[in-house]
Structures are given as C-alpha cells and as structure tokens.
Design a protein around this motif. Structure first.
Motif, PDB file in Angstrom:
ATOM      1  N   ARG A  60      13.484  23.888 -33.990  1.00 48.52           N
ATOM      2  CA  ARG A  60      12.784  21.769 -34.386  1.00 48.52           C
ATOM      3  C   ARG A  60      13.258  21.166 -33.550  1.00 48.52           C
ATOM      4  O   ARG A  60      12.300  20.509 -33.450  1.00 48.52           O
ATOM      5  CB  ARG A  60      12.531  22.213 -35.824  1.00 48.52           C
ATOM      6  CG  ARG A  60      11.740  23.205 -36.544  1.00 48.52           C
ATOM      7  CD  ARG A  60      11.310  23.117 -38.184  1.00 48.52           C
ATOM      8  NE  ARG A  60      12.734  23.119 -39.150  1.00 48.52           N
ATOM      9  CZ  ARG A  60      13.220  22.882 -39.986  1.00 48.52           C
ATOM     10  NH1 ARG A  60      13.228  21.284 -40.231  1.00 48.52           N
ATOM     11  NH2 ARG A  60      14.785  22.948 -40.646  1.00 48.52           N
ATOM     12  N   SER A  62      14.390  21.315 -30.553  1.00 42.07           N
ATOM     13  CA  SER A  62      13.018  21.428 -29.593  1.00 42.07           C
ATOM     14  C   SER A  62      12.091  20.576 -29.372  1.00 42.07           C
ATOM     15  O   SER A  62      11.625  20.553 -28.513  1.00 42.07           O
ATOM     16  CB  SER A  62      13.695  22.368 -28.477  1.00 42.07           C
ATOM     17  OG  SER A  62      12.677  23.576 -29.048  1.00 42.07           O
ATOM     18  N   GLY A  63      11.691  20.292 -30.677  1.00 38.77           N
ATOM     19  CA  GLY A  63      10.263  19.757 -30.384  1.00 38.77           C
ATOM     20  C   GLY A  63       9.268  20.830 -30.920  1.00 38.77           C
ATOM     21  O   GLY A  63       8.103  20.319 -31.146  1.00 38.77           O
ATOM     22  N   LYS A  64       9.632  21.482 -31.182  1.00 37.27           N
ATOM     23  CA  LYS A  64       9.076  23.427 -31.448  1.00 37.27           C
ATOM     24  C   LYS A  64       8.357  23.810 -32.495  1.00 37.27           C
ATOM     25  O   LYS A  64       9.267  22.854 -33.404  1.00 37.27           O
ATOM     26  CB  LYS A  64       9.327  24.131 -29.962  1.00 37.27           C
ATOM     27  CG  LYS A  64       9.071  24.100 -28.777  1.00 37.27           C
ATOM     28  CD  LYS A  64      10.001  25.315 -28.063  1.00 37.27           C
ATOM     29  CE  LYS A  64       9.639  25.339 -26.998  1.00 37.27           C
ATOM     30  NZ  LYS A  64      10.696  25.757 -25.822  1.00 37.27           N
TER      31      LYS A  64
END
Length: 141
Positions: A60, A62-64
C-alpha cells in the motif's frame, strides 16, 4: 444422612472415572489450548500475520492495491484469532472480562472484524487496520 453422603461420594467417584475415560469437549479443548503444540502453532500464525501485515503495508505504501490472496490470508488469521477468543470465553466464562489483556484482545480483534464488515459494505477504514498490528504484541492466554 450418612448414607446420602456415602452415596454422593460414590456418584462423584463414578463421574470422575467416566470423565477420565471419555473427557468432555471442554476438558479436551482446555487440554489442547494448554499444549506445547498449540503454543507453537499460535506462534507460527502470529509470525505469518506479522509477515502479511508487513507485505500489506509495503504494497500500500508503494501505491498498489493489496492482492486478494493477501487479504484472504489476513482474514483467515483474524478468523483464527476470533475462534480462539470465543473458545477462551467459552471455557472461562465471565472471568475473561476481568483480564485487561483479554479486553485489549477484544478491542483489537473487534476492530479487525469491524474493518472487515465495513470493507464488505464498501467503506474503507484503513485507520482501523493499524489496531490489528497491536494484536501481534498482545497474545491471548
């Protein structure tokens, strides 16, 4: 009156003998929960949950989005914690509510269940997820 006392003693001895031959579900559960195998298994589940939380936080950050398999595994850990708490409550009754660590466990597991419920109805509450990390620091008895 003396015969009644002897009769009750004989009945008690008979009951205890039968209980040793075929222990009740509660006795077997209590024995299981006090075993070394149970403690080791619980330790592995907690370590797995730590790893799952660690991966989830990294993903999360890392923005995924969190993969489905990771959510399923984390939910399985939460289910195991919930079943364990229910078993402890069934064995010890209301006395569990006098234990502050158990009350903390109730809050933490409850927050995880609340998060699961809110996610199921489409409400994201990532702040509640942080309380689940506390579960790793507090282990049920």
């Amino acid at each position: 009156l003396e015969d009644v006392g002897k009769n009750n003693f004989v009945k008690l001895q008979s009951f205890l003998a039968k209980e040793q031959e075929n222990p009740s579900c509660a006795v077997r559960l209590e024995k299981l929960m006090r075993s070394t195998k149970y403690d080791v298994s619980t330790g592995f589940i907690i370590l797995a949950d730590v790893g799952l939380n660690w991966m989830d936080i990294d993903i999360r950050a890392s923005g995924k989005d969190t993969p489905v398999w990771l959510e399923v595994c984390a939910t399985l850990c939460l289910v195991i914690y919930t079943v364990e708490m229910l078993a402890i409550t069934a064995l010890r009754g209301r006395r569990v509510f006098q234990d502050r660590w158990f009350l903390l466990d109730i809050i933490i597991v409850g927050s995880g269940l609340l998060q699961l419920f809110l996610n199921a109805i489409g409400i994201s509450v990532d702040e509640v997820a942080l309380l689940r990390v506390l579960l790793l620091a507090s282990t049920p008895e």
